[in-house]
Scaffold this motif. Structure first.
Motif, PDB file in Angstrom:
ATOM      1  N   SER A  40     -17.247  14.206  -1.531  1.00  0.00           N
ATOM      2  CA  SER A  40     -16.805  14.350  -0.140  1.00  0.00           C
ATOM      3  C   SER A  40     -15.294  14.524  -0.014  1.00  0.00           C
ATOM      4  CB  SER A  40     -17.258  13.135   0.681  1.00  0.00           C
ATOM      5  OG  SER A  40     -16.713  11.942   0.138  1.00  0.00           O
ATOM      6  N   GLY A  41     -14.644  14.864  -1.088  1.00  0.00           N
ATOM      7  CA  GLY A  41     -13.200  15.051  -1.043  1.00  0.00           C
ATOM      8  C   GLY A  41     -12.662  15.256  -2.439  1.00  0.00           C
ATOM      9  N   GLU A  42     -11.349  15.333  -2.518  1.00  0.00           N
ATOM     10  CA  GLU A  42     -10.679  15.519  -3.803  1.00  0.00           C
ATOM     11  C   GLU A  42     -10.535  14.190  -4.534  1.00  0.00           C
ATOM     12  OE1 GLU A  42      -9.831  18.499  -5.112  1.00  0.00           O
ATOM     13  OE2 GLU A  42     -10.907  19.291  -3.370  1.00  0.00           O
ATOM     14  N   PRO A  43     -10.541  14.203  -5.874  1.00  0.00           N
ATOM     15  CA  PRO A  43     -10.297  12.972  -6.622  1.00  0.00           C
ATOM     16  C   PRO A  43      -8.971  12.345  -6.211  1.00  0.00           C
ATOM     17  CG  PRO A  43     -11.083  14.692  -8.083  1.00  0.00           C
ATOM     18  CD  PRO A  43     -10.800  15.344  -6.751  1.00  0.00           C
ATOM     19  N   GLY A  44      -8.922  11.029  -6.314  1.00  0.00           N
ATOM     20  CA  GLY A  44      -7.716  10.289  -5.946  1.00  0.00           C
ATOM     21  C   GLY A  44      -7.405   9.211  -6.963  1.00  0.00           C
ATOM     22  N   GLU A  45      -6.353   8.463  -6.660  1.00  0.00           N
ATOM     23  CA  GLU A  45      -5.920   7.383  -7.538  1.00  0.00           C
ATOM     24  C   GLU A  45      -5.384   6.256  -6.675  1.00  0.00           C
ATOM     25  OE1 GLU A  45      -3.052   4.884  -9.483  1.00  0.00           O
ATOM     26  OE2 GLU A  45      -2.420   6.461  -8.120  1.00  0.00           O
ATOM     27  N   PHE A  46      -5.704   5.022  -7.055  1.00  0.00           N
ATOM     28  CA  PHE A  46      -5.173   3.851  -6.379  1.00  0.00           C
ATOM     29  C   PHE A  46      -4.983   2.751  -7.410  1.00  0.00           C
ATOM     30  CE2 PHE A  46      -5.805  -0.281  -4.370  1.00  0.00           C
ATOM     31  CZ  PHE A  46      -4.783  -0.252  -3.428  1.00  0.00           C
ATOM     32  N   ALA A  47      -3.774   2.258  -7.533  1.00  0.00           N
ATOM     33  CA  ALA A  47      -3.442   1.154  -8.439  1.00  0.00           C
ATOM     34  C   ALA A  47      -3.937   1.408  -9.863  1.00  0.00           C
ATOM     35  CB  ALA A  47      -3.988  -0.168  -7.894  1.00  0.00           C
ATOM     36  N   GLY A  48      -3.838   2.660 -10.297  1.00  0.00           N
ATOM     37  CA  GLY A  48      -4.233   3.012 -11.655  1.00  0.00           C
ATOM     38  C   GLY A  48      -5.699   3.342 -11.831  1.00  0.00           C
ATOM     39  N   LEU A  49      -6.473   3.220 -10.767  1.00  0.00           N
ATOM     40  CA  LEU A  49      -7.900   3.554 -10.815  1.00  0.00           C
ATOM     41  C   LEU A  49      -8.094   4.955 -10.247  1.00  0.00           C
ATOM     42  CD1 LEU A  49      -9.344   0.192  -9.453  1.00  0.00           C
ATOM     43  CD2 LEU A  49      -9.387   0.982 -11.825  1.00  0.00           C
ATOM     44  N   THR A  50      -8.668   5.856 -11.028  1.00  0.00           N
ATOM     45  CA  THR A  50      -8.951   7.204 -10.536  1.00  0.00           C
ATOM     46  C   THR A  50     -10.390   7.239 -10.040  1.00  0.00           C
ATOM     47  OG1 THR A  50      -9.486   7.888 -12.788  1.00  0.00           O
ATOM     48  CG2 THR A  50      -7.262   8.360 -12.011  1.00  0.00           C
ATOM     49  N   TYR A  51     -10.613   8.013  -8.980  1.00  0.00           N
ATOM     50  CA  TYR A  51     -11.932   8.015  -8.368  1.00  0.00           C
ATOM     51  C   TYR A  51     -12.231   9.344  -7.700  1.00  0.00           C
ATOM     52  CZ  TYR A  51      -9.277   7.376  -4.084  1.00  0.00           C
ATOM     53  OH  TYR A  51      -8.387   7.551  -3.044  1.00  0.00           O
ATOM     54  N   GLN A  52     -13.522   9.550  -7.462  1.00  0.00           N
ATOM     55  CA  GLN A  52     -14.030  10.704  -6.732  1.00  0.00           C
ATOM     56  C   GLN A  52     -14.679  10.179  -5.458  1.00  0.00           C
ATOM     57  OE1 GLN A  52     -14.228  14.279  -7.136  1.00  0.00           O
ATOM     58  NE2 GLN A  52     -14.895  13.909  -5.040  1.00  0.00           N
ATOM     59  N   PRO A  53     -14.162  10.544  -4.265  1.00  0.00           N
ATOM     60  CA  PRO A  53     -14.853  10.127  -3.037  1.00  0.00           C
ATOM     61  C   PRO A  53     -16.230  10.797  -2.957  1.00  0.00           C
ATOM     62  CG  PRO A  53     -12.665  11.024  -2.545  1.00  0.00           C
ATOM     63  CD  PRO A  53     -12.957  11.318  -3.984  1.00  0.00           C
ATOM     64  N   MET A  54     -17.224   9.997  -2.607  1.00  0.00           N
ATOM     65  CA  MET A  54     -18.588  10.504  -2.486  1.00  0.00           C
ATOM     66  C   MET A  54     -19.254   9.807  -1.315  1.00  0.00           C
ATOM     67  SD  MET A  54     -19.745  10.648  -6.510  1.00  0.00           S
ATOM     68  CE  MET A  54     -20.972  11.942  -6.298  1.00  0.00           C
ATOM     69  N   GLU A  55     -20.347  10.392  -0.837  1.00  0.00           N
ATOM     70  CA  GLU A  55     -21.099   9.756   0.230  1.00  0.00           C
ATOM     71  C   GLU A  55     -22.586  10.020   0.071  1.00  0.00           C
ATOM     72  OE1 GLU A  55     -20.489  12.955   3.817  1.00  0.00           O
ATOM     73  OE2 GLU A  55     -18.962  11.403   3.594  1.00  0.00           O
ATOM     74  N   LEU A  56     -23.358   9.101   0.635  1.00  0.00           N
ATOM     75  CA  LEU A  56     -24.816   9.177   0.597  1.00  0.00           C
ATOM     76  C   LEU A  56     -25.330   9.169   2.027  1.00  0.00           C
ATOM     77  CD1 LEU A  56     -27.542   8.968  -0.982  1.00  0.00           C
ATOM     78  CD2 LEU A  56     -27.319   6.481  -0.713  1.00  0.00           C
ATOM     79  N   GLN A  57     -26.070  10.207   2.389  1.00  0.00           N
ATOM     80  CA  GLN A  57     -26.725  10.236   3.696  1.00  0.00           C
ATOM     81  C   GLN A  57     -27.919   9.296   3.636  1.00  0.00           C
ATOM     82  OE1 GLN A  57     -25.578  11.866   6.419  1.00  0.00           O
ATOM     83  NE2 GLN A  57     -23.853  12.521   5.163  1.00  0.00           N
ATOM     84  N   VAL A  58     -27.911   8.294   4.485  1.00  0.00           N
ATOM     85  CA  VAL A  58     -28.986   7.304   4.494  1.00  0.00           C
ATOM     86  C   VAL A  58     -30.200   7.846   5.233  1.00  0.00           C
ATOM     87  CG1 VAL A  58     -29.635   4.964   5.168  1.00  0.00           C
ATOM     88  CG2 VAL A  58     -27.327   5.432   4.342  1.00  0.00           C
ATOM     89  N   THR A  59     -29.962   8.528   6.325  1.00  0.00           N
ATOM     90  CA  THR A  59     -31.079   9.107   7.073  1.00  0.00           C
ATOM     91  C   THR A  59     -31.121  10.599   6.811  1.00  0.00           C
ATOM     92  OG1 THR A  59     -29.696   9.400   9.029  1.00  0.00           O
ATOM     93  CG2 THR A  59     -30.992   7.391   8.906  1.00  0.00           C
ATOM     94  N   ARG A  60     -32.260  11.134   6.904  1.00  0.00           N
ATOM     95  CA  ARG A  60     -32.462  12.569   6.717  1.00  0.00           C
ATOM     96  C   ARG A  60     -32.718  13.191   8.083  1.00  0.00           C
ATOM     97  NH1 ARG A  60     -30.180  11.147   2.858  1.00  0.00           N
ATOM     98  NH2 ARG A  60     -31.101  10.659   0.885  1.00  0.00           N
ATOM     99  N   PRO A  61     -32.502  14.452   8.246  1.00  0.00           N
ATOM    100  CA  PRO A  61     -32.781  15.079   9.545  1.00  0.00           C
ATOM    101  C   PRO A  61     -34.192  14.732  10.024  1.00  0.00           C
ATOM    102  CG  PRO A  61     -31.714  16.638   8.055  1.00  0.00           C
ATOM    103  CD  PRO A  61     -32.023  15.403   7.248  1.00  0.00           C
ATOM    104  N   GLY A  62     -34.266  14.327  11.291  1.00  0.00           N
ATOM    105  CA  GLY A  62     -35.560  13.982  11.867  1.00  0.00           C
ATOM    106  C   GLY A  62     -35.965  12.538  11.667  1.00  0.00           C
ATOM    107  N   GLN A  63     -35.175  11.778  10.899  1.00  0.00           N
ATOM    108  CA  GLN A  63     -35.493  10.360  10.669  1.00  0.00           C
ATOM    109  C   GLN A  63     -34.607   9.492  11.534  1.00  0.00           C
ATOM    110  OE1 GLN A  63     -34.804   9.809   6.450  1.00  0.00           O
ATOM    111  NE2 GLN A  63     -36.982   9.914   6.037  1.00  0.00           N
ATOM    112  N   ALA A  64     -35.098   8.318  11.877  1.00  0.00           N
ATOM    113  CA  ALA A  64     -34.285   7.336  12.588  1.00  0.00           C
ATOM    114  C   ALA A  64     -33.468   6.543  11.579  1.00  0.00           C
ATOM    115  CB  ALA A  64     -35.192   6.399  13.380  1.00  0.00           C
ATOM    116  N   ARG A  65     -32.345   5.993  12.024  1.00  0.00           N
ATOM    117  CA  ARG A  65     -31.534   5.141  11.157  1.00  0.00           C
ATOM    118  C   ARG A  65     -32.309   3.905  10.768  1.00  0.00           C
ATOM    119  NH1 ARG A  65     -27.794   3.396   9.060  1.00  0.00           N
ATOM    120  NH2 ARG A  65     -27.370   1.423   9.965  1.00  0.00           N
ATOM    121  N   PRO A  66     -32.103   3.407   9.547  1.00  0.00           N
ATOM    122  CA  PRO A  66     -32.834   2.203   9.114  1.00  0.00           C
ATOM    123  C   PRO A  66     -32.473   1.000   9.959  1.00  0.00           C
ATOM    124  CG  PRO A  66     -31.251   2.886   7.398  1.00  0.00           C
ATOM    125  CD  PRO A  66     -31.201   3.891   8.523  1.00  0.00           C
TER     126      PRO A  66
END
Length: 155
Positions: free
Chosen positions: A129-155
């Motif tokens: 969900s974005g460009e890799p980043g770094e914080f306090a020496g930790l490198t990371y890749q922002p990512m996200e998970l869609q919990v609901t799918r189209p047509g579904q209600a939120r849990p």
């Protein structure tokens, strides 16, 4: 096999598991600052403090031993997901992620994945969900998970 909420009695085993998994796969890719930062976050005292806050911490237990840990902050951000190095690629991570989604308060759930774990998160259904980043020496890749799918209600 059981997935349950972490209890204070689990803290030392959880800290040990996180450090073992981190040292096996993430630490070799980081500078000393990142390793030091993570060691503070994974310390038993830090886990105990976060356990008192608005964090859901789940453990995967099998045959009386902890095999995995997941921490969801404020029902919206996956802060930690570590599997015992000897038990990886056995579905434990997927089981923890699936259990976590029932506790999501927002959609999507976010994570700052270590660069070595991006493949696993993709298999769990996360998307970059974005460009890799770094914080306090930790490198990371922002990512996200869609919990609901189209047509579904939120849990």
């Amino acid at each position: 096999m059981v997935i349950r909420k972490m209890e204070p009695a689990d803290i030392d085993a959880v800290s040990t598991l996180c450090m073992a998994a981190f040292n096996a796969s993430v630490a070799p890719t980081l500078p000393a600052q990142g390793i030091e930062t993570f060691a503070k976050v994974a310390a038993a005292e830090a886990f105990l403090q976060r356990l008192q806050g608005d964090n859901l911490m789940l453990v995967y237990e099998d045959a009386g031993s902890l095999r995995g840990i997941l921490e969801l902050k404020e029902g919206r951000h996956l802060a930690m997901l570590f599997i015992d190095p000897e038990h990886q690629r056995q579905g434990i991570g997927q089981a923890l992620v699936t259990a976590m989604t029932a506790h999501a308060r927002v959609d999507p759930i976010t994570v700052r994945a270590s660069l070595t774990s991006v493949g696993a998160y993709l298999r769990y259904g996360f998307q970059c969900s974005g460009e890799p980043g770094e914080f306090a020496g930790l490198t990371y890749q922002p990512m996200e998970l869609q919990v609901t799918r189209p047509g579904q209600a939120r849990p």
